[in-house]
Write a protein that holds these residues in place. Structure first.
Motif, PDB file in Angstrom:
ATOM      1  N   GLY A  95       0.823  -1.197   0.000  1.00 28.11           N
ATOM      2  CA  GLY A  95       0.000   0.000   0.000  1.00 28.11           C
ATOM      3  C   GLY A  95       0.856   1.244   0.000  1.00 28.11           C
ATOM      4  N   GLU A  96       0.630   2.129   0.976  1.00 20.72           N
ATOM      5  CA  GLU A  96       1.397   3.374   1.060  1.00 20.72           C
ATOM      6  C   GLU A  96       2.611   3.259   1.981  1.00 20.72           C
ATOM      7  N   TYR A  97       2.933   2.013   2.395  1.00 15.83           N
ATOM      8  CA  TYR A  97       4.040   1.788   3.314  1.00 15.83           C
ATOM      9  C   TYR A  97       5.227   1.167   2.580  1.00 15.83           C
ATOM     10  N   VAL A  98       6.413   1.681   2.893  1.00 13.21           N
ATOM     11  CA  VAL A  98       7.652   1.201   2.284  1.00 13.21           C
ATOM     12  C   VAL A  98       8.648   0.890   3.396  1.00 13.21           C
ATOM     13  N   PHE A  99       9.143  -0.351   3.416  1.00 12.26           N
ATOM     14  CA  PHE A  99      10.123  -0.780   4.416  1.00 12.26           C
ATOM     15  C   PHE A  99      11.493  -0.845   3.750  1.00 12.26           C
ATOM     16  N   VAL A 100      12.489  -0.247   4.404  1.00  7.65           N
ATOM     17  CA  VAL A 100      13.851  -0.230   3.855  1.00  7.65           C
ATOM     18  C   VAL A 100      14.845  -0.593   4.941  1.00  7.65           C
ATOM     19  N   SER A 101      15.948  -1.207   4.518  1.00  8.91           N
ATOM     20  CA  SER A 101      16.979  -1.580   5.479  1.00  8.91           C
ATOM     21  C   SER A 101      18.341  -1.626   4.793  1.00  8.91           C
ATOM     22  N   THR A 102      19.367  -1.197   5.517  1.00 10.11           N
ATOM     23  CA  THR A 102      20.749  -1.357   5.064  1.00 10.11           C
ATOM     24  C   THR A 102      21.610  -1.733   6.259  1.00 10.11           C
ATOM     25  N   ALA A 103      22.799  -2.227   5.974  1.00 12.16           N
ATOM     26  CA  ALA A 103      23.731  -2.656   7.018  1.00 12.16           C
ATOM     27  C   ALA A 103      24.762  -1.554   7.281  1.00 12.16           C
ATOM     28  N   TYR A 104      25.982  -1.978   7.650  1.00  6.58           N
ATOM     29  CA  TYR A 104      27.069  -1.035   7.946  1.00  6.58           C
ATOM     30  C   TYR A 104      26.643  -0.024   9.016  1.00  6.58           C
ATOM     31  N   ARG A 105      26.136  -0.599  10.133  1.00  3.23           N
ATOM     32  CA  ARG A 105      25.744   0.149  11.329  1.00  3.23           C
ATOM     33  C   ARG A 105      24.594   1.121  11.064  1.00  3.23           C
ATOM     34  N   THR A 106      23.689   0.755  10.137  1.00  2.46           N
ATOM     35  CA  THR A 106      22.578   1.652   9.830  1.00  2.46           C
ATOM     36  C   THR A 106      21.292   1.175  10.500  1.00  2.46           C
ATOM     37  N   GLY A 107      20.517   0.259   9.884  1.00  2.00           N
ATOM     38  CA  GLY A 107      19.298  -0.227  10.515  1.00  2.00           C
ATOM     39  C   GLY A 107      18.158  -0.408   9.540  1.00  2.00           C
ATOM     40  N   CYS A 108      16.944  -0.031   9.955  1.00  2.00           N
ATOM     41  CA  CYS A 108      15.772  -0.212   9.106  1.00  2.00           C
ATOM     42  C   CYS A 108      14.737   0.846   9.453  1.00  2.00           C
ATOM     43  N   ALA A 109      13.798   1.043   8.524  1.00  3.27           N
ATOM     44  CA  ALA A 109      12.727   2.011   8.759  1.00  3.27           C
ATOM     45  C   ALA A 109      11.492   1.619   7.984  1.00  3.27           C
TER      46      ALA A 109
END
Length: 450
Positions: free
Chosen positions: A294-308
């Motif tokens: 829908g209108e939600y987008v999940f993203v994630s990366t490494a190298y001490r970053t995380g997810c949103a």
């Protein structure tokens, strides 16, 4: 209301037979109608096909049923192996009885990068088309995209090619650097698998004035270039290592991906940047494809970053990405291998160079459970028939239940060939599990036979 057969001077049984006959006739005519108007072959994927990276919908989900719910000791039956693919982390695409992949192989004048095609029934090589120089660090990463009688692929040097599916003949070609001022965010070179959307071929050169581009899929002519402007301070300029996901959000079709400066959403019709999210970027490698509902987008990366999790908002012509929640890398980050959304829960491997199985409630960010990795390294994740397939970098393939109530490891096995990092993502097509180990492709029978 009077029923049709009561209005006609024919018996009810004869009327029903006549209607059924007409319907059957239409069913048999559909392939011929599709061939004439050019819609059916190009727009409807066969049930047994896996025509691009992460499957028909690019979501890591195989819709087949009747698969093994647990494996015998030693794993599912190995049906065959195919050698000669060369070095490479590309996985396979399958369409209309052919299998496609990429590899760095010996060639005249030294090693070169090829797009490869095989007859699936006989495993005979149909053609091998040289497209550019080899990648000295493991080979190509792109999985070819099949669209009707055309195949599209991106070499690690940014060589974008359109090939005739039957012969391997190059129909048209572009180069990201030469034609679009392209740039990668870091050293591992282009890894994207291109997207075909309607009449467009969409990809990510990473250029200052061509972050994303849309090309006419038949001719290669440019339709639009995305000029992103300032995307924020985090990360690095250029393309990332993800592949574009299409989406319909608030009535507008858009292309969503991770680039060097984070997540972006681009208008599919015009190439205009609609929104971006910089916080998820790191300056080493932004890799995993976004997960969209829908209108939600999940993203994630490494190298001490995380997810949103982002909620994409629209106010007239103004767009924004609202952060619903953010977790740092101590809670969850996906290095590479991808994530899959099953129902209301997201499953993935957590951690840099780790594939710790994790379950997250998608809309709230609540971690339902997280377990120790089954094997060493990152895990590529696939969902099929109420099971998660985790393929670990060190070789092990694990079968895990997608259960938010708790972690359940059902089965695991070590494939016949392990050659370097087992990074090529697993594919399930027509009841068969395909696993690549550089030069060798393995095919396992995962059908559940009563």
């Amino acid at each position: 209301m009077m029923l049709p057969w009561r209005q006609m001077a024919v018996p009810r049984s004869a009327y029903i037979a006549r209607v059924v006959g007409k319907l059957l006739g239409l069913v048999f005519l559909l392939p011929f109608i599709g061939a004439v108007i050019g819609v059916l072959p190009d727009r409807v994927a066969r049930g047994e096909d896996w025509p691009q990276f992460h499957g028909p919908n690019r979501d890591n989900i195989c819709t087949e049923t009747g698969l093994l719910q647990e494996w015998p000791e030693g794993g599912p039956k190995l049906l065959w192996t195919l050698e000669g693919l060369g070095r490479g982390y590309s996985t396979v695409s399958i369409s209309q009885g052919r299998l496609y992949t990429m590899g760095d192989r010996p060639a005249e004048g030294g090693e070169a990068q090829f797009v490869l095609a095989y007859d699936l029934a006989t495993r005979k090589e149909l053609w091998a088309t040289r497209i550019g120089p080899p990648h000295r660090d493991g080979g190509p990463r792109c999985t070819p995209t099949v669209d009707g009688d055309r195949v599209y692929a991106i070499g690690t040097d940014g060589d974008l090619v359109c090939l005739d599916a039957a012969t391997g003949r190059i129909v048209w070609r572009k180069n990201f650097g030469r034609d679009f001022g392209g740039k990668m965010m870091s050293v591992w070179r282009y890894s994207e698998s291109p997207l075909v959307d309607g009449e467009k071929l969409v990809c990510t050169p990473g250029g200052k004035d061509a972050l994303l581009v849309a090309l006419d899929k038949k001719t290669g002519e440019t339709i639009w270039r995305c000029q992103p402007g300032d995307l924020g301070p985090r990360g690095a300029d250029g393309a990332g290592y993800a592949s574009i996901m299409p989406a319909e959000i608030h009535g507008v079709r858009q292309y969503i991906t991770l680039v060097g400066r984070g997540a972006v959403g681009v208008d599919a019709a015009t190439g205009k940047l609609l929104w971006n999210y910089n916080r998820i970027a790191n300056n080493v490698a932004n890799i995993s494809n976004p997960v969209i509902r829908g209108e939600y987008v999940f993203v994630s990366t490494a190298y001490r970053t995380g997810c949103a999790l982002l909620r994409i908002k629209r106010d007239g012509e103004n767009w924004s990405a609202e952060e619903v929640y953010f977790h740092d890398a101590n809670t969850f980050s996906n290095h590479h291998g991808g994530m899959v959304l099953v129902g209301d829960y997201l499953y993935a491997g957590d951690g840099q160079n780790r594939g710790a199985p994790i379950c997250i409630e998608f809309l709230t960010g609540k971690v339902m459970w997280k377990e120790q990795p089954v094997d060493r390294g990152s895990a590529a994740v696939l969902y099929a028939d109420n099971r998660l397939y985790f393929r670990y970098e060190a070789g092990t393939v694990a079968l895990i239940a997608p259960d938010p109530k708790g972690f359940r490891l059902i089965s695991q096995f070590r494939p016949a060939v392990v050659d370097g990092p087992a990074w090529p993502h697993p594919v399930i097509c027509d009841g068969k599990l395909y696993l690549r180990a550089h030069n060798v492709l393995m095919c396992y029978d995962v059908k559940n036979k009563p």
